[in-house]
Design a protein around this motif. Structure first.
Motif, PDB file in Angstrom:
ATOM      1  N   LYS A   1       0.824  -1.207   0.000  1.00 11.17           N
ATOM      2  CA  LYS A   1       0.000   0.000   0.000  1.00 11.17           C
ATOM      3  C   LYS A   1       0.864   1.265   0.000  1.00 11.17           C
ATOM      4  O   LYS A   1       0.598   2.207  -0.750  1.00 11.17           O
ATOM      5  CB  LYS A   1      -0.894  -0.020   1.242  1.00 11.17           C
ATOM      6  CG  LYS A   1      -2.000   0.953   1.207  1.00 11.17           C
ATOM      7  CD  LYS A   1      -3.330   0.266   1.128  1.00 11.17           C
ATOM      8  CE  LYS A   1      -4.448   1.268   1.289  1.00 11.17           C
ATOM      9  NZ  LYS A   1      -5.740   0.693   0.985  1.00 11.17           N
TER      10      LYS A   1
ATOM     11  N   TRP B   1       1.043   4.027  -3.057  1.00 13.49           N
ATOM     12  CA  TRP B   1       0.816   5.458  -2.808  1.00 13.49           C
ATOM     13  C   TRP B   1       1.990   6.301  -3.283  1.00 13.49           C
ATOM     14  O   TRP B   1       1.805   7.366  -3.856  1.00 13.49           O
ATOM     15  CB  TRP B   1       0.516   5.711  -1.324  1.00 13.49           C
ATOM     16  CG  TRP B   1      -0.955   5.662  -1.065  1.00 13.49           C
ATOM     17  CD1 TRP B   1      -1.643   4.672  -0.432  1.00 13.49           C
ATOM     18  CD2 TRP B   1      -1.937   6.625  -1.475  1.00 13.49           C
ATOM     19  NE1 TRP B   1      -2.994   4.953  -0.423  1.00 13.49           N
ATOM     20  CE2 TRP B   1      -3.197   6.154  -1.054  1.00 13.49           C
ATOM     21  CE3 TRP B   1      -1.881   7.832  -2.162  1.00 13.49           C
ATOM     22  CZ2 TRP B   1      -4.382   6.848  -1.291  1.00 13.49           C
ATOM     23  CZ3 TRP B   1      -3.067   8.527  -2.393  1.00 13.49           C
ATOM     24  CH2 TRP B   1      -4.290   8.034  -1.955  1.00 13.49           C
ATOM     25  N   ILE B   2       3.194   5.793  -3.068  1.00 12.31           N
ATOM     26  CA  ILE B   2       4.352   6.560  -3.531  1.00 12.31           C
ATOM     27  C   ILE B   2       4.358   6.633  -5.055  1.00 12.31           C
ATOM     28  O   ILE B   2       4.661   7.667  -5.651  1.00 12.31           O
ATOM     29  CB  ILE B   2       5.653   5.959  -2.960  1.00 12.31           C
ATOM     30  CG1 ILE B   2       5.708   6.288  -1.469  1.00 12.31           C
ATOM     31  CG2 ILE B   2       6.873   6.491  -3.673  1.00 12.31           C
ATOM     32  CD1 ILE B   2       6.812   5.626  -0.719  1.00 12.31           C
TER      33      ILE B   2
ATOM     34  N   LEU C   1       1.652   6.661  -6.906  1.00  7.39           N
ATOM     35  CA  LEU C   1       0.617   7.637  -7.264  1.00  7.39           C
ATOM     36  C   LEU C   1       1.119   9.072  -7.103  1.00  7.39           C
ATOM     37  O   LEU C   1       0.794   9.949  -7.900  1.00  7.39           O
ATOM     38  CB  LEU C   1      -0.649   7.429  -6.420  1.00  7.39           C
ATOM     39  CG  LEU C   1      -1.390   6.098  -6.596  1.00  7.39           C
ATOM     40  CD1 LEU C   1      -2.701   6.126  -5.836  1.00  7.39           C
ATOM     41  CD2 LEU C   1      -1.644   5.776  -8.053  1.00  7.39           C
TER      42      LEU C   1
ATOM     43  N   SER D   1     -15.030   3.943 -11.618  1.00  5.31           N
ATOM     44  CA  SER D   1     -14.413   4.078 -10.296  1.00  5.31           C
ATOM     45  C   SER D   1     -15.262   3.364  -9.248  1.00  5.31           C
ATOM     46  O   SER D   1     -14.732   2.746  -8.321  1.00  5.31           O
ATOM     47  CB  SER D   1     -14.286   5.553  -9.924  1.00  5.31           C
ATOM     48  OG  SER D   1     -12.938   5.929  -9.871  1.00  5.31           O
TER      49      SER D   1
ATOM     50  N   ALA E   1     -13.989   0.351  -6.929  1.00  2.37           N
ATOM     51  CA  ALA E   1     -14.056   0.374  -5.464  1.00  2.37           C
ATOM     52  C   ALA E   1     -14.875  -0.811  -4.940  1.00  2.37           C
ATOM     53  O   ALA E   1     -14.537  -1.412  -3.909  1.00  2.37           O
ATOM     54  CB  ALA E   1     -14.676   1.696  -4.997  1.00  2.37           C
TER      55      ALA E   1
ATOM     56  N   VAL F   1     -12.843  -4.019  -4.876  1.00  2.00           N
ATOM     57  CA  VAL F   1     -11.981  -4.158  -3.700  1.00  2.00           C
ATOM     58  C   VAL F   1     -12.779  -4.789  -2.558  1.00  2.00           C
ATOM     59  O   VAL F   1     -12.324  -5.722  -1.887  1.00  2.00           O
ATOM     60  CB  VAL F   1     -11.410  -2.789  -3.272  1.00  2.00           C
ATOM     61  CG1 VAL F   1     -10.602  -2.918  -1.995  1.00  2.00           C
ATOM     62  CG2 VAL F   1     -10.555  -2.212  -4.373  1.00  2.00           C
TER      63      VAL F   1
ATOM     64  N   LEU G   1      -6.670   1.712  -6.575  1.00  2.00           N
ATOM     65  CA  LEU G   1      -6.116   3.020  -6.208  1.00  2.00           C
ATOM     66  C   LEU G   1      -5.574   3.729  -7.447  1.00  2.00           C
ATOM     67  O   LEU G   1      -5.825   4.917  -7.678  1.00  2.00           O
ATOM     68  CB  LEU G   1      -5.007   2.857  -5.170  1.00  2.00           C
ATOM     69  CG  LEU G   1      -5.486   2.638  -3.741  1.00  2.00           C
ATOM     70  CD1 LEU G   1      -4.315   2.278  -2.845  1.00  2.00           C
ATOM     71  CD2 LEU G   1      -6.174   3.875  -3.209  1.00  2.00           C
TER      72      LEU G   1
ATOM     73  N   HIS H   1      -8.488   4.940  -9.525  1.00  2.00           N
ATOM     74  CA  HIS H   1      -9.120   6.135  -8.973  1.00  2.00           C
ATOM     75  C   HIS H   1      -8.288   7.377  -9.292  1.00  2.00           C
ATOM     76  O   HIS H   1      -8.840   8.452  -9.512  1.00  2.00           O
ATOM     77  CB  HIS H   1      -9.287   6.020  -7.453  1.00  2.00           C
ATOM     78  CG  HIS H   1     -10.233   4.936  -7.055  1.00  2.00           C
ATOM     79  ND1 HIS H   1     -11.433   4.749  -7.678  1.00  2.00           N
ATOM     80  CD2 HIS H   1     -10.164   3.972  -6.117  1.00  2.00           C
ATOM     81  CE1 HIS H   1     -12.062   3.723  -7.134  1.00  2.00           C
ATOM     82  NE2 HIS H   1     -11.300   3.232  -6.185  1.00  2.00           N
ATOM     83  N   LEU H   2      -6.968   7.233  -9.313  1.00  2.00           N
ATOM     84  CA  LEU H   2      -6.139   8.386  -9.639  1.00  2.00           C
ATOM     85  C   LEU H   2      -6.369   8.819 -11.081  1.00  2.00           C
ATOM     86  O   LEU H   2      -6.444  10.016 -11.389  1.00  2.00           O
ATOM     87  CB  LEU H   2      -4.657   8.094  -9.405  1.00  2.00           C
ATOM     88  CG  LEU H   2      -3.828   9.374  -9.552  1.00  2.00           C
ATOM     89  CD1 LEU H   2      -3.785  10.129  -8.254  1.00  2.00           C
ATOM     90  CD2 LEU H   2      -2.461   9.115 -10.073  1.00  2.00           C
TER      91      LEU H   2
ATOM     92  N   ASP I   1      -9.088   8.464 -12.681  1.00  2.00           N
ATOM     93  CA  ASP I   1     -10.387   9.137 -12.622  1.00  2.00           C
ATOM     94  C   ASP I   1     -10.220  10.549 -12.075  1.00  2.00           C
ATOM     95  O   ASP I   1     -10.761  11.521 -12.610  1.00  2.00           O
ATOM     96  CB  ASP I   1     -11.326   8.314 -11.725  1.00  2.00           C
ATOM     97  CG  ASP I   1     -12.709   8.925 -11.627  1.00  2.00           C
ATOM     98  OD1 ASP I   1     -13.124   9.605 -12.584  1.00  2.00           O
ATOM     99  OD2 ASP I   1     -13.379   8.718 -10.603  1.00  2.00           O
ATOM    100  N   LEU I   2      -9.442  10.650 -11.025  1.00  2.00           N
ATOM    101  CA  LEU I   2      -9.226  11.933 -10.351  1.00  2.00           C
ATOM    102  C   LEU I   2      -8.612  12.966 -11.297  1.00  2.00           C
ATOM    103  O   LEU I   2      -9.009  14.136 -11.301  1.00  2.00           O
ATOM    104  CB  LEU I   2      -8.279  11.676  -9.176  1.00  2.00           C
ATOM    105  CG  LEU I   2      -8.524  12.428  -7.890  1.00  2.00           C
ATOM    106  CD1 LEU I   2      -8.223  11.531  -6.719  1.00  2.00           C
ATOM    107  CD2 LEU I   2      -7.616  13.605  -7.875  1.00  2.00           C
TER     108      LEU I   2
END
Lengths: 129, 294
Positions: free
Chosen positions: B47, B51-52, B54, B102, B106, B109, B274, B277-278, B280-281
């Protein structure tokens, strides 16, 4: 929170995977109702952001509203879909940190944006345009 | 395989050096890599890693957002002029498609966490189909731009002048004279930097007839092509990420069909979601920045 669920509960197929034992509750399981609510909110905000363009608020207001709505949407995605609400705060920290550095990057560059505008105008004058 | 290795190692006896080979955690969980102590250890490490990744993606896109900010602040008239060439309808459709994907990501998951195999497969397939829909719409938009020759930089040579576009006519239906005022109201003003289209210029390929601008029609600012350079770079890079997302989801689907995911091993689904979603973001910002310029 009352909507916390223990991973593995009530799932008929999980037996095989659960041999690992005690450590099955690795992360928060997002309730379906919450996922659907967030999705609904995102769709409403999308319709809103399109609808807002039909109205002229003058100046930069339309741009500010569009960015505000986009930021609310991004916040919903990050908080709920990306689990940041239940995740380690460190992940939120580095995420916001990256946004901070991007905004530093953009604002520092914007400070300098007109640096060459003079010579550009001069060039167009020479070209006779 | 890890199980096999664990069994072989355990033949060396319970006192044998390395310790974790006898660990029941590893013996029972074939998806726990040997360099992690527990599933939680493995999950948390993955995780943090995603995140790093992303974060680097955000910084990566930051360069393009910076180019956008600079050019828009210097030449707002170009953005107002050029955005009539984009179809808000398709942009909005794609926004809806990505937001729905998205949701399915989600949900996937959640399915993996609860070991709901059928629903997991359904949600992964739905995500892939929606991602393909996104790319199809993008294809429609791109091919339209190639036909219309609304292309980057000096290749911007549109078939239609801005006042011929339905999007422009719709926006200015009840106020034909309002046009010039609208363009000028946005700061730097179109007038001094504008480059009037010479009436004799052939508009584009085979355009023999001379197009007469109606009174009050905006003059084309200089360097409109730069908007399309930014447009194609931003949406193109985003599109590449969508393609990468599809590949990732197909890989996740393969692992799902092999029955790899369950309550103690759903990390890969989570990480893929994740990333998705990025993507999408980033689109959530691209949509108003490119399509909804006012």
């Amino acid at each position: 929170m009352s909507d916390h669920k223990h991973a593995g509960n009530g799932s008929p197929e999980s037996g095989d995977e659960q041999r690992g034992g005690h450590d099955t509750e690795l992360a928060h399981v997002t309730p379906v109702r919450l996922l659907l609510t967030i999705w609904g909110a995102l769709m409403v905000l999308t319709v809103m952001t399109v609808g807002v363009t039909l109205v002229d608020f003058g100046g930069q207001t339309n741009f500010v509203i569009a960015m505000a709505i986009a930021t609310v949407k991004a916040g919903l995605v990050a908080t709920y879909f990306m689990h940041l609400r239940w995740d380690r705060p460190f992940h939120t920290l580095i995420f916001l940190g990256s946004l901070l550095f991007v905004s530093l990057f953009i604002s520092m560059t914007l400070l300098d944006k007109s640096e060459y505008e003079g010579s550009i105008q001069e060039m167009y004058l020479k070209k006779g345009q | 395989m890890a199980q096999l290795v664990a069994e072989q190692l355990s033949e060396h006896g319970p006192s044998g050096g390395h310790g974790h080979a006898q660990d029941p955690e590893h013996a029972q969980n074939p998806y726990l890599a040997h360099h992690f102590d527990t599933p939680r250890h493995q999950f948390e490490a993955g995780k943090l890693g995603i995140w790093i990744f992303l974060i680097t993606e955000i910084l990566f896109f930051g360069g393009l957002f910076c180019a956008y900010a600079i050019y828009r602040s210097l030449h707002p008239e170009v953005f107002i002029y050029a955005h009539y060439y984009l179809d808000t309808f398709w942009g909005a459709v794609n926004t809806g498609v990505l937001i729905l994907s998205s949701l399915t990501a989600a949900w996937a998951v959640r399915n993996a966490q609860l070991g709901q195999r059928q629903m997991l497969i359904f949600n992964i397939v739905a995500t892939v189909i929606l991602a393909c829909c996104f790319l199809c719409v993008k294809y429609v938009e791109y091919s339209h731009k190639f036909h219309e020759r609304t292309l980057p930089g000096r290749y911007f040579n549109p078939e239609h002048e801005v006042w011929e576009l339905p999007s422009y006519q719709k926006a200015h239906a009840h106020a034909a004279g309002h046009t010039a005022a609208a363009l000028e109201s946005h700061g730097e003003a179109a007038a001094p930097q504008a480059e009037p289209v010479p009436p004799g210029t052939p508009p584009a390929l085979g355009g023999a007839e001379v197009k007469q601008a109606p009174p009050g029609a905006p003059v084309r600012p200089r360097n409109v092509g730069v908007f399309f350079s930014i447009y194609f770079c931003m949406t193109g890079l985003h599109g590449i990420h969508v393609v990468a997302g599809i590949i990732t989801w197909l890989w996740i689907l393969r692992k799902t069909l092999r029955g790899e995911f369950g309550p103690s091993n759903f990390g890969a689904v989570d990480y893929a979601a994740l990333y998705w979603h990025l993507v999408d973001l980033i689109w959530i910002y691209l949509f108003p920045l490119l399509y909804l310029i006012h």
